[in-house]
Design a protein around this motif. Sequence first.
Motif, PDB file in Angstrom:
ATOM      1  N   UNK A 285       0.968  -1.504  -0.022  1.00 51.22           N
ATOM      2  CA  UNK A 285       0.297  -0.661   0.323  1.00 51.22           C
ATOM      3  C   UNK A 285       0.845   1.329  -0.277  1.00 51.22           C
ATOM      4  N   UNK A 286       2.377   1.733   0.619  1.00 49.74           N
ATOM      5  CA  UNK A 286       3.014   2.586   0.030  1.00 49.74           C
ATOM      6  C   UNK A 286       4.217   1.739   0.723  1.00 49.74           C
ATOM      7  N   UNK A 287       5.522   2.718   0.618  1.00 47.51           N
ATOM      8  CA  UNK A 287       6.918   2.751   0.741  1.00 47.51           C
ATOM      9  C   UNK A 287       7.268   4.027   1.072  1.00 47.51           C
ATOM     10  N   UNK A 288       6.984   3.562   2.250  1.00 42.23           N
ATOM     11  CA  UNK A 288       7.459   5.454   3.609  1.00 42.23           C
ATOM     12  C   UNK A 288       8.910   5.580   3.211  1.00 42.23           C
ATOM     13  N   UNK A 289      10.227   6.610   2.746  1.00 36.62           N
ATOM     14  CA  UNK A 289      11.384   7.027   2.826  1.00 36.62           C
ATOM     15  C   UNK A 289      11.819   8.408   3.743  1.00 36.62           C
ATOM     16  N   UNK A 290      12.208   7.855   4.391  1.00 40.17           N
ATOM     17  CA  UNK A 290      12.533   9.314   5.503  1.00 40.17           C
ATOM     18  C   UNK A 290      13.918  10.049   4.628  1.00 40.17           C
ATOM     19  N   UNK A 291      13.860  10.555   4.074  1.00 37.54           N
ATOM     20  CA  UNK A 291      14.958  11.922   3.400  1.00 37.54           C
ATOM     21  C   UNK A 291      15.263  12.903   4.432  1.00 37.54           C
ATOM     22  N   UNK A 292      15.770  13.211   4.078  1.00 36.66           N
ATOM     23  CA  UNK A 292      16.546  14.818   5.158  1.00 36.66           C
ATOM     24  C   UNK A 292      16.367  16.168   4.490  1.00 36.66           C
TER      25      UNK A 292
END
Length: 300
Positions: free
Chosen positions: A102-109
Amino acid sequence: HLILCGRSTPNTAAQATIDDLRNRGVAVDVKPVDIASWAEVQRLFVDIDSLPVPLRGIVHAAGVLEDGSMLLQNAARIHATIAPKVFGAWNLHRATLSLPLDFALYLSAGATLLGMRGQGGYCAANAFLDEFAHARRALGHPAVSINLGAWEGAGMRAALSADQRTQMNDDGILGIAPEAGLAALQQALQANLPQVAILPMAWDRFFARTPQQRATSLLAEISATASHTAGDNANPAPAQKQTTARPPAFREQWQHANTGERSALIKTLVRQQIGKILRLPEARVLAPKQPLVESGFDSL
């Protein structure tokens, strides 16, 4: 059902949160996994495949800081910063290609968008996440990369010294209040965009510190809005050359010092002025024979 993966075991605060979630009926599994290792990710997904519920989403939040000017960096330090974000994202991508996430969340900066002194490797790693999210979307997979600022009272910002947090505030880079940040993350997931920035900023302070950023294509519109809000777009003030004044007592100290003492006074004065220009914590003492470029000092 949550599966929390990381190389280190949860600290006291994290374990308390995990216990609280479990008490509220959330199934939480903690897995010791180096997400940058393909072999360990493969073993992780063997365990995931055996669960009674399917994997529906990923939050890739791994990150390591190895701050330092480029002259102080080396392959090992750069690798430590790159590996968890770049290799981790790629390994998760490979492991989930056949799964209907359903989702793929990448925590960038946010540092990747704004630039941050001493974080060349960290910015490069996060820039990969930003472009990778665009690439995954182009392939038909869910993905969003969040250029996230620093959480207030948690995460990497909480590990900073008081001087470092003050420096960030002086630079116009503010902390994210947890409740507001979670609401913004939810909006970002629902926005159906490959890349979103969540950056509380005091733009007037930021552009005052880094006027060269006003000309960048990314920030030009924000700069114009900030200038209009500050009321300086109609009658822009001429740029003032920044100078650092000598301590008032220096002349008196110099007059009463002998030849040997004057050498030490000069060294102390130079260290103090360099520290102010580079905005270094007062507790940091520069080595007298260390080249200034190794501390981030250049002709600009």
